[in-house]
Design a protein around this motif. Sequence first.
Motif, PDB file in Angstrom:
ATOM      1  N   ILE A  81       0.803  -1.098   0.166  1.00  8.72           N
ATOM      2  CA  ILE A  81       0.009   0.256  -0.134  1.00  8.72           C
ATOM      3  C   ILE A  81       0.861   1.428   0.181  1.00  8.72           C
ATOM      4  O   ILE A  81       1.630   1.701   1.102  1.00  8.72           O
ATOM      5  N   GLY A 118       0.123  -7.506  -5.159  1.00  7.63           N
ATOM      6  CA  GLY A 118      -0.729  -6.020  -5.474  1.00  7.63           C
ATOM      7  C   GLY A 118       0.118  -4.982  -4.978  1.00  7.63           C
ATOM      8  O   GLY A 118       0.631  -5.016  -3.876  1.00  7.63           O
ATOM      9  N   SER A 178      -1.284  -1.035  -4.133  1.00  6.73           N
ATOM     10  CA  SER A 178      -2.292  -0.037  -4.003  1.00  6.73           C
ATOM     11  C   SER A 178      -2.126   1.398  -3.774  1.00  6.73           C
ATOM     12  O   SER A 178      -1.072   1.266  -2.834  1.00  6.73           O
ATOM     13  N   ASP A 179      -2.634   2.103  -4.602  1.00  8.25           N
ATOM     14  CA  ASP A 179      -2.029   3.624  -4.473  1.00  8.25           C
ATOM     15  C   ASP A 179      -3.349   4.439  -4.670  1.00  8.25           C
ATOM     16  O   ASP A 179      -4.070   4.011  -5.678  1.00  8.25           O
ATOM     17  N   PRO A 185      -3.050   4.900  -9.372  1.00 11.22           N
ATOM     18  CA  PRO A 185      -2.486   3.817  -9.946  1.00 11.22           C
ATOM     19  C   PRO A 185      -1.352   4.220 -10.908  1.00 11.22           C
ATOM     20  O   PRO A 185      -0.459   3.530 -11.328  1.00 11.22           O
ATOM     21  N   THR A 237      -3.743  -1.248  -8.406  1.00 14.03           N
ATOM     22  CA  THR A 237      -5.193  -0.575  -7.930  1.00 14.03           C
ATOM     23  C   THR A 237      -5.357   0.183  -7.137  1.00 14.03           C
ATOM     24  O   THR A 237      -4.305   0.658  -6.612  1.00 14.03           O
ATOM     25  N   ASP A 238      -6.560   1.008  -6.931  1.00 14.65           N
ATOM     26  CA  ASP A 238      -6.590   1.926  -6.069  1.00 14.65           C
ATOM     27  C   ASP A 238      -7.622   1.587  -4.893  1.00 14.65           C
ATOM     28  O   ASP A 238      -7.942   2.523  -3.891  1.00 14.65           O
ATOM     29  N   ASP A 239      -8.033   0.536  -5.038  1.00 13.90           N
ATOM     30  CA  ASP A 239      -9.003  -0.430  -4.046  1.00 13.90           C
ATOM     31  C   ASP A 239      -8.185  -1.028  -2.727  1.00 13.90           C
ATOM     32  O   ASP A 239      -8.143  -2.251  -2.830  1.00 13.90           O
ATOM     33  N   THR A 240      -7.859  -0.369  -1.944  1.00 13.29           N
ATOM     34  CA  THR A 240      -7.096  -0.822  -0.933  1.00 13.29           C
ATOM     35  C   THR A 240      -7.686  -2.032  -0.148  1.00 13.29           C
ATOM     36  O   THR A 240      -7.166  -3.071   0.187  1.00 13.29           O
ATOM     37  N   MET A 259      -7.991  -5.327  -1.843  1.00 11.92           N
ATOM     38  CA  MET A 259      -6.642  -5.993  -1.890  1.00 11.92           C
ATOM     39  C   MET A 259      -6.406  -6.660  -0.274  1.00 11.92           C
ATOM     40  O   MET A 259      -6.024  -7.665  -0.297  1.00 11.92           O
ATOM     41  N   HIS A 294      -6.023   0.281   7.843  1.00 10.42           N
ATOM     42  CA  HIS A 294      -5.468  -0.586   7.072  1.00 10.42           C
ATOM     43  C   HIS A 294      -5.142  -1.788   8.095  1.00 10.42           C
ATOM     44  O   HIS A 294      -5.301  -2.958   7.903  1.00 10.42           O
TER      45      HIS A 294
END
Length: 252
Positions: free
Chosen positions: A22, A45, A47-48, A51, A85-88, A91, A113
């Motif tokens: 992340i 993965g 995540s950010d 992306p 992805t941007d969907d943390t 993930m 998180h």
Amino acid sequence: MSMYAKLKRRAAEGRPARVGLIGAGKFGSMFLSQAWRTPGIHLVGVSDLSPVNAKASMHRVGWPDERSQTASLEEASRSQKTFVTDDTAAMIASPFIDIVIDATGSPAAGIRHVIAACAHRKHIIMVNVEADALAGPLLARRAAEAGIVYSMASGDQPALIAELVDWARCVGLDVVCAGKGTKYLPVYHQSTPDTVWGHYGFSEEQVAGGDFNPQMFNSFLDGTKSALEMAAVANGCDLSPPDDGLAFPACG
């Protein structure tokens, strides 16, 4: 058995540690520059919030572009590729992720998180020292109750200091103080993101050509980051911070 030997064994057995990162900023990029070369680790993965920026970071550190061209975490897990992805939340919840690395630097995000990792029983490596300094003991307790590992990142300064404290105590020494070596001058306390590059001696060309965040680098210089790191060490090593805040005693 060494960590490297264990990783090689996992690679040989076809069961690499499946990692979700992340944050693809400064520290995230440092991890990205190494992860694809490390045996026994599969970065499934990344995540950010952006992306596009994450993929740019991966490209900048030499990540093979074809390894980030995948449509899902499931596809990435089966093909040795990495899904961006941007969907943390998705993930962290994914059954194709075993370990989460938080490298966001945001206390609020980091705490969310960890709580999500506890809910989905995912081990979490906390590079987010800002969140650890704020709520590390509580987060560690929540992780223990969930049966997962909550850990600082080996190689980062808080963890290295904690390792030295642990070693000293194991050989029978009474640890009365823990610290880090940092060049600190009183004038640094007045530094701002607008003036920080002069203290580092960076030219405008150097700054324009690299991944330099003036707020981040100023926090390294003015004592903010050191204070956060030492708070994390105090939390992790059962030490008490000084009543008058971070000090920089000369130790030549």
